[in-house]
Design a protein around this motif. Structure first.
Motif, PDB file in Angstrom:
ATOM      1  N   SER A  59      29.737   8.349  43.070  1.00  0.00           N
ATOM      2  CA  SER A  59      28.410   8.971  43.125  1.00  0.00           C
ATOM      3  C   SER A  59      28.422  10.323  43.835  1.00  0.00           C
ATOM      4  CB  SER A  59      27.407   8.028  43.799  1.00  0.00           C
ATOM      5  OG  SER A  59      27.638   7.949  45.202  1.00  0.00           O
ATOM      6  N   VAL A  60      29.617  10.858  44.109  1.00  0.00           N
ATOM      7  CA  VAL A  60      29.707  12.159  44.779  1.00  0.00           C
ATOM      8  C   VAL A  60      28.996  13.225  43.941  1.00  0.00           C
ATOM      9  CG1 VAL A  60      31.958  12.815  43.786  1.00  0.00           C
ATOM     10  CG2 VAL A  60      31.248  13.751  45.991  1.00  0.00           C
ATOM     11  N   ASP A  61      28.249  14.074  44.612  1.00  0.00           N
ATOM     12  CA  ASP A  61      27.488  15.123  43.932  1.00  0.00           C
ATOM     13  C   ASP A  61      27.542  16.406  44.755  1.00  0.00           C
ATOM     14  OD1 ASP A  61      25.714  16.740  42.562  1.00  0.00           O
ATOM     15  OD2 ASP A  61      23.966  15.468  42.920  1.00  0.00           O
ATOM     16  N   THR A  62      28.234  17.419  44.229  1.00  0.00           N
ATOM     17  CA  THR A  62      28.306  18.726  44.889  1.00  0.00           C
ATOM     18  C   THR A  62      27.553  19.783  44.084  1.00  0.00           C
ATOM     19  OG1 THR A  62      30.366  19.373  43.803  1.00  0.00           O
ATOM     20  CG2 THR A  62      30.553  18.172  45.902  1.00  0.00           C
ATOM     21  N   ARG A  63      26.768  19.340  43.131  1.00  0.00           N
ATOM     22  CA  ARG A  63      25.984  20.210  42.250  1.00  0.00           C
ATOM     23  C   ARG A  63      26.861  21.049  41.316  1.00  0.00           C
ATOM     24  NH1 ARG A  63      24.789  20.698  47.125  1.00  0.00           N
ATOM     25  NH2 ARG A  63      25.314  22.892  47.286  1.00  0.00           N
ATOM     26  N   HIS A  70      36.839  16.684  39.662  1.00  0.00           N
ATOM     27  CA  HIS A  70      38.091  16.848  40.400  1.00  0.00           C
ATOM     28  C   HIS A  70      38.066  16.029  41.694  1.00  0.00           C
ATOM     29  CE1 HIS A  70      41.171  19.251  42.784  1.00  0.00           C
ATOM     30  NE2 HIS A  70      41.823  18.509  41.903  1.00  0.00           N
ATOM     31  N   VAL A  71      36.941  16.022  42.390  1.00  0.00           N
ATOM     32  CA  VAL A  71      36.832  15.240  43.622  1.00  0.00           C
ATOM     33  C   VAL A  71      37.018  13.749  43.329  1.00  0.00           C
ATOM     34  CG1 VAL A  71      35.269  14.535  45.489  1.00  0.00           C
ATOM     35  CG2 VAL A  71      35.424  16.946  44.832  1.00  0.00           C
ATOM     36  N   ARG A  72      36.532  13.276  42.193  1.00  0.00           N
ATOM     37  CA  ARG A  72      36.686  11.859  41.814  1.00  0.00           C
ATOM     38  C   ARG A  72      38.117  11.523  41.389  1.00  0.00           C
ATOM     39  NH1 ARG A  72      31.756  13.163  38.833  1.00  0.00           N
ATOM     40  NH2 ARG A  72      30.014  12.439  40.100  1.00  0.00           N
ATOM     41  N   SER A  73      38.901  12.507  41.000  1.00  0.00           N
ATOM     42  CA  SER A  73      40.251  12.300  40.440  1.00  0.00           C
ATOM     43  C   SER A  73      41.219  11.778  41.501  1.00  0.00           C
ATOM     44  CB  SER A  73      40.778  13.606  39.856  1.00  0.00           C
ATOM     45  OG  SER A  73      41.222  14.470  40.900  1.00  0.00           O
ATOM     46  N   ALA A  74      42.410  11.409  41.040  1.00  0.00           N
ATOM     47  CA  ALA A  74      43.465  10.918  41.925  1.00  0.00           C
ATOM     48  C   ALA A  74      43.898  11.980  42.934  1.00  0.00           C
ATOM     49  CB  ALA A  74      44.654  10.438  41.103  1.00  0.00           C
ATOM     50  N   ASP A  75      43.654  13.258  42.643  1.00  0.00           N
ATOM     51  CA  ASP A  75      43.995  14.321  43.593  1.00  0.00           C
ATOM     52  C   ASP A  75      43.269  14.152  44.925  1.00  0.00           C
ATOM     53  OD1 ASP A  75      45.704  15.730  41.935  1.00  0.00           O
ATOM     54  OD2 ASP A  75      44.221  17.249  41.381  1.00  0.00           O
ATOM     55  N   ILE A  76      42.014  13.679  44.870  1.00  0.00           N
ATOM     56  CA  ILE A  76      41.213  13.656  46.096  1.00  0.00           C
ATOM     57  C   ILE A  76      40.741  12.237  46.417  1.00  0.00           C
ATOM     58  CG2 ILE A  76      39.197  14.628  47.280  1.00  0.00           C
ATOM     59  CD1 ILE A  76      39.675  17.191  45.636  1.00  0.00           C
ATOM     60  N   LEU A  77      39.685  11.737  45.805  1.00  0.00           N
ATOM     61  CA  LEU A  77      39.146  10.420  46.164  1.00  0.00           C
ATOM     62  C   LEU A  77      39.747   9.262  45.387  1.00  0.00           C
ATOM     63  CD1 LEU A  77      35.348  11.192  46.711  1.00  0.00           C
ATOM     64  CD2 LEU A  77      37.166  10.986  48.418  1.00  0.00           C
ATOM     65  N   ASP A  78      40.278   9.518  44.217  1.00  0.00           N
ATOM     66  CA  ASP A  78      40.888   8.473  43.385  1.00  0.00           C
ATOM     67  C   ASP A  78      39.941   7.278  43.215  1.00  0.00           C
ATOM     68  OD1 ASP A  78      42.672   7.089  41.823  1.00  0.00           O
ATOM     69  OD2 ASP A  78      44.193   6.841  43.399  1.00  0.00           O
ATOM     70  N   VAL A  79      38.750   7.559  42.687  1.00  0.00           N
ATOM     71  CA  VAL A  79      37.715   6.522  42.583  1.00  0.00           C
ATOM     72  C   VAL A  79      38.095   5.391  41.633  1.00  0.00           C
ATOM     73  CG1 VAL A  79      35.888   8.131  43.249  1.00  0.00           C
ATOM     74  CG2 VAL A  79      36.324   7.702  40.826  1.00  0.00           C
ATOM     75  N   ALA A  80      39.031   5.631  40.718  1.00  0.00           N
ATOM     76  CA  ALA A  80      39.468   4.548  39.828  1.00  0.00           C
ATOM     77  C   ALA A  80      40.157   3.444  40.642  1.00  0.00           C
ATOM     78  CB  ALA A  80      40.394   5.079  38.749  1.00  0.00           C
ATOM     79  N   ARG A  81      40.922   3.814  41.645  1.00  0.00           N
ATOM     80  CA  ARG A  81      41.624   2.840  42.492  1.00  0.00           C
ATOM     81  C   ARG A  81      40.831   2.440  43.728  1.00  0.00           C
ATOM     82  NH1 ARG A  81      46.932   5.064  44.267  1.00  0.00           N
ATOM     83  NH2 ARG A  81      46.948   3.134  45.438  1.00  0.00           N
ATOM     84  N   PHE A  82      40.004   3.365  44.216  1.00  0.00           N
ATOM     85  CA  PHE A  82      39.260   3.132  45.460  1.00  0.00           C
ATOM     86  C   PHE A  82      37.784   3.448  45.220  1.00  0.00           C
ATOM     87  CE2 PHE A  82      43.573   4.498  46.532  1.00  0.00           C
ATOM     88  CZ  PHE A  82      44.013   3.401  47.249  1.00  0.00           C
TER      89      PHE A  82
END
Length: 185
Positions: A59-63, A70-82
């Protein structure tokens, strides 16, 4: 906190915010998480109270949709795994700073888990009081702030720039505006 009665208080996400700010190049990018849940269990001794929250990382939102992806991707937050970040309080005490302030301040210590890594954090929390809402419910208001190091949670992504500069700063300022509703006893 004389007007904060013991009981289970549920965070009202429609009237609360979870925000953050991080240095990006030469400016600060601000954002929020729009999906979260939580509760505060207030005890007769308010300093024995506990709090817990879960935040949906997707649910990250930077507008900015491209940046959010990119923030949701494995590079940063990796929301698929976490998919979530959690906070569970461990201790509360009256803050020595601002003892004469009009708004009571407390330190709330707890365990923050991001990307499967748990670290202790300390929130500086302000208590704004209790009021009855127009529908007969009882609400309490809180503000909390802290700063975390993203590298402490395994978020290492960066791009070097000219000299010793990098794209992303390591320090993330976190802000909470919480409105909690007392559940029926």
């Amino acid at each position: 906190m004389p007007d904060l009665v013991a009981g289970r208080w549920t965070i009202d996400p429609a009237h609360s915010e979870v925000t953050f700010a991080v240095r990006h190049l030469m400016t600060t990018v601000r954002g929020s998480f729009t999906e979260f849940t939580g509760e505060i269990l207030v005890r007769e001794d308010p300093l024995a109270s506990t709090a817990a929250a879960e935040i949906a990382m997707a649910s990250v939102d930077t507008r900015n949709a491209e940046r959010d992806a990119h923030v949701r991707s494995a590079d940063i937050l990796d929301v698929a795994r976490f998919p979530s970040m959690t906070f569970v309080s461990t201790h509360a005490e009256r803050a020595l700073i601002g003892r004469r302030a009009r708004v009571p301040r407390y330190h709330v210590d707890g365990d923050l888990t991001i990307k499967g890594v748990t670290r202790p954090v300390r929130l500086l929390t302000e208590y704004h009081g209790v009021s009855t809402d127009p529908w007969g419910g009882t609400r309490a208001g809180f503000t909390a702030t802290t700063s975390i190091s993203r590298s402490d949670f395994g978020i290492e992504f960066n791009i070097p720039l000219q000299g010793d500069k990098v794209v992303l700063g390591d320090s993330i300022a976190v802000g909470l505006e919480i409105q909690a509703v007392l559940e029926d006893a």
